[in-house]
Motif scaffolding. Structure first.
Motif, PDB file in Angstrom:
ATOM      1  N   ALA A 126      44.139  36.519  11.079  1.00 14.76           N
ATOM      2  CA  ALA A 126      44.467  37.848  11.606  1.00 14.76           C
ATOM      3  C   ALA A 126      44.012  38.942  10.641  1.00 14.76           C
ATOM      4  O   ALA A 126      43.504  39.990  11.059  1.00 14.76           O
ATOM      5  N   LEU A 127      44.154  38.684   9.338  1.00 17.93           N
ATOM      6  CA  LEU A 127      43.760  39.659   8.317  1.00 17.93           C
ATOM      7  C   LEU A 127      42.253  39.891   8.315  1.00 17.93           C
ATOM      8  O   LEU A 127      41.783  41.024   8.167  1.00 17.93           O
ATOM      9  N   PHE A 128      41.485  38.813   8.486  1.00 17.60           N
ATOM     10  CA  PHE A 128      40.025  38.924   8.419  1.00 17.60           C
ATOM     11  C   PHE A 128      39.381  39.181   9.778  1.00 17.60           C
ATOM     12  O   PHE A 128      38.164  39.378   9.858  1.00 17.60           O
ATOM     13  N   PHE A 129      40.186  39.215  10.827  1.00 18.84           N
ATOM     14  CA  PHE A 129      39.652  39.398  12.171  1.00 18.84           C
ATOM     15  C   PHE A 129      38.816  40.668  12.324  1.00 18.84           C
ATOM     16  O   PHE A 129      37.741  40.634  12.927  1.00 18.84           O
ATOM     17  N   PRO A 130      39.260  41.821  11.784  1.00 17.53           N
ATOM     18  CA  PRO A 130      38.455  43.048  11.949  1.00 17.53           C
ATOM     19  C   PRO A 130      37.059  42.946  11.337  1.00 17.53           C
ATOM     20  O   PRO A 130      36.170  43.728  11.689  1.00 17.53           O
ATOM     21  N   PHE A 131      36.867  41.983  10.427  1.00 24.06           N
ATOM     22  CA  PHE A 131      35.571  41.818   9.767  1.00 24.06           C
ATOM     23  C   PHE A 131      34.712  40.737  10.440  1.00 24.06           C
ATOM     24  O   PHE A 131      33.662  40.357   9.931  1.00 24.06           O
ATOM     25  N   VAL A 191      38.050  40.285  23.880  1.00 24.27           N
ATOM     26  CA  VAL A 191      37.129  40.744  24.918  1.00 24.27           C
ATOM     27  C   VAL A 191      36.031  39.717  25.178  1.00 24.27           C
ATOM     28  O   VAL A 191      35.557  39.568  26.315  1.00 24.27           O
ATOM     29  N   ASP A 192      35.629  38.967  24.144  1.00 24.11           N
ATOM     30  CA  ASP A 192      34.617  37.915  24.329  1.00 24.11           C
ATOM     31  C   ASP A 192      35.168  36.804  25.223  1.00 24.11           C
ATOM     32  O   ASP A 192      34.474  36.317  26.128  1.00 24.11           O
ATOM     33  N   LEU A 193      36.411  36.414  24.961  1.00 21.53           N
ATOM     34  CA  LEU A 193      37.022  35.364  25.766  1.00 21.53           C
ATOM     35  C   LEU A 193      37.225  35.838  27.204  1.00 21.53           C
ATOM     36  O   LEU A 193      37.012  35.073  28.152  1.00 21.53           O
ATOM     37  N   GLU A 194      37.592  37.093  27.365  1.00 23.69           N
ATOM     38  CA  GLU A 194      37.731  37.647  28.715  1.00 23.69           C
ATOM     39  C   GLU A 194      36.425  37.527  29.500  1.00 23.69           C
ATOM     40  O   GLU A 194      36.423  37.158  30.678  1.00 23.69           O
ATOM     41  N   ARG A 195      35.325  37.867  28.859  1.00 25.97           N
ATOM     42  CA  ARG A 195      34.028  37.813  29.541  1.00 25.97           C
ATOM     43  C   ARG A 195      33.677  36.387  29.944  1.00 25.97           C
ATOM     44  O   ARG A 195      33.163  36.143  31.039  1.00 25.97           O
ATOM     45  N   LEU A 196      33.976  35.435  29.054  1.00 26.31           N
ATOM     46  CA  LEU A 196      33.686  34.039  29.366  1.00 26.31           C
ATOM     47  C   LEU A 196      34.532  33.518  30.522  1.00 26.31           C
ATOM     48  O   LEU A 196      34.107  32.632  31.265  1.00 26.31           O
ATOM     49  N   LEU A 197      35.721  34.077  30.662  1.00 30.07           N
ATOM     50  CA  LEU A 197      36.634  33.618  31.705  1.00 30.07           C
ATOM     51  C   LEU A 197      36.612  34.505  32.946  1.00 30.07           C
ATOM     52  O   LEU A 197      37.411  34.303  33.861  1.00 30.07           O
ATOM     53  N   GLU A 198      35.694  35.438  33.000  1.00 26.79           N
ATOM     54  CA  GLU A 198      35.624  36.355  34.136  1.00 26.79           C
ATOM     55  C   GLU A 198      35.551  35.648  35.490  1.00 26.79           C
ATOM     56  O   GLU A 198      36.174  36.095  36.468  1.00 26.79           O
ATOM     57  N   PRO A 199      34.796  34.517  35.601  1.00 30.50           N
ATOM     58  CA  PRO A 199      34.760  33.837  36.910  1.00 30.50           C
ATOM     59  C   PRO A 199      36.110  33.282  37.359  1.00 30.50           C
ATOM     60  O   PRO A 199      36.272  32.934  38.533  1.00 30.50           O
ATOM     61  N   PHE A 200      37.074  33.209  36.435  1.00 26.94           N
ATOM     62  CA  PHE A 200      38.358  32.588  36.754  1.00 26.94           C
ATOM     63  C   PHE A 200      39.488  33.608  36.922  1.00 26.94           C
ATOM     64  O   PHE A 200      40.651  33.218  37.034  1.00 26.94           O
ATOM     65  N   GLU A 208      43.166  32.215  18.788  1.00 28.75           N
ATOM     66  CA  GLU A 208      42.648  30.918  18.354  1.00 28.75           C
ATOM     67  C   GLU A 208      43.306  29.775  19.111  1.00 28.75           C
ATOM     68  O   GLU A 208      42.656  28.772  19.410  1.00 28.75           O
ATOM     69  N   PHE A 209      44.581  29.923  19.435  1.00 26.57           N
ATOM     70  CA  PHE A 209      45.260  28.867  20.185  1.00 26.57           C
ATOM     71  C   PHE A 209      44.689  28.746  21.593  1.00 26.57           C
ATOM     72  O   PHE A 209      44.455  27.641  22.083  1.00 26.57           O
ATOM     73  N   GLN A 258      33.145  28.822  16.718  1.00 25.96           N
ATOM     74  CA  GLN A 258      32.631  30.175  16.856  1.00 25.96           C
ATOM     75  C   GLN A 258      33.738  31.208  16.693  1.00 25.96           C
ATOM     76  O   GLN A 258      34.914  30.912  16.901  1.00 25.96           O
ATOM     77  N   PHE A 259      33.322  32.427  16.346  1.00 24.71           N
ATOM     78  CA  PHE A 259      34.270  33.545  16.257  1.00 24.71           C
ATOM     79  C   PHE A 259      34.278  34.280  17.592  1.00 24.71           C
ATOM     80  O   PHE A 259      33.226  34.585  18.157  1.00 24.71           O
ATOM     81  N   TYR A 260      35.471  34.558  18.091  1.00 25.07           N
ATOM     82  CA  TYR A 260      35.622  35.292  19.343  1.00 25.07           C
ATOM     83  C   TYR A 260      36.599  36.452  19.146  1.00 25.07           C
ATOM     84  O   TYR A 260      37.567  36.342  18.399  1.00 25.07           O
ATOM     85  N   ARG A 261      36.324  37.541  19.843  1.00 23.25           N
ATOM     86  CA  ARG A 261      37.313  38.580  20.045  1.00 23.25           C
ATOM     87  C   ARG A 261      37.959  38.330  21.407  1.00 23.25           C
ATOM     88  O   ARG A 261      37.432  37.570  22.214  1.00 23.25           O
TER      89      ARG A 261
END
Length: 214
Positions: free
Chosen positions: A111-116, A154-163, A130-131, A149-152
């Motif tokens: 969580a601390l390093f997430f912004p980077f 919003v990245d996960l949202e885009r990948l799951l958009e079809p669902f 991550e969970f 891989q590193f995800y934000r």
């Protein structure tokens, strides 16, 4: 009657101060991710604070939608079809996590390093994001999603958009049945306990991290 089974990924806009800070940093609507095995969201699972007044005492938790209904929180729910066998496999894994919940703690380092744009792998420790990725990757629910891989969010949202299955107030989809195993409303009684509990959590994280690189 359909026998189709689903796994649900729930993106939430929470009303906590930390949630507001996360949204300010990420410039994104949602700041929290949960997993559910049923569409009524009566039980959700995530890595989050155990109790409302102790934000840094956190780990694997069963979440009641009552955490979010009082403040009419907004959610986006993605529904991923799975076989009955896969659904049972994930249920067994969730039961394992629940039975060993004290071992599974929140990954404050990530969580601390997430912004980077960095993630810190610590054994048996995850952020809520991550969970969600761990469940998707471990059980091979969505092609192309990998824990390496590193995800934000919003990245996960885009990948799951079809669902995407639902977006709006959580009150419009969740069917709460009490707090169940969620201890969120049971406040810690003293600031000292909150501070010592938080310090112990951070200490456990660093101990595990040292063992990984020892």
């Amino acid at each position: 009657m359909s026998s189709q089974k689903y796994i649900y990924l729930v993106f939430s806009c929470t009303s906590t101060k930390i949630g507001a800070i996360i949204r300010y940093v990420t410039k994104h609507k949602y700041n929290h991710v949960s997993v559910a095995l049923e569409g009524d969201l009566r039980k959700m699972y995530s890595f989050t604070r155990y109790r409302a007044n102790a934000p840094f005492v956190a780990g694997f938790s069963e979440e009641s939608p009552l955490r979010y209904i009082e403040n009419n929180n907004e959610v986006k729910v993605c529904r991923i079809p799975v076989s009955t066998e896969k659904h049972d496999e994930i249920l067994d894994y969730i039961e394992h996590l629940s039975s060993n919940a004290k071992r599974y703690i929140y990954n404050y380092l990530s969580a601390l390093f997430f912004p980077f744009g960095k993630k810190v792998r610590v054994p048996d420790a995850y952020t809520c994001l991550e969970f969600g990725i761990h469940i998707l990757s471990r059980h091979e629910l969505v092609e192309g999603i990998s824990e390496s891989q590193f995800y934000r969010i919003v990245d996960l949202e885009r990948l799951l958009e079809p669902f995407i299955f639902y977006e709006g107030s959580i009150a419009g989809i969740a069917v709460p049945s009490g707090w169940g195993n969620d201890v969120y409303p049971d406040l810690m009684k003293s600031k000292l306990r909150i501070c010592t509990g938080s310090a112990k959590q951070v200490g456990r994280l660093f101990t595990r991290l040292v063992k990984v690189y020892d």
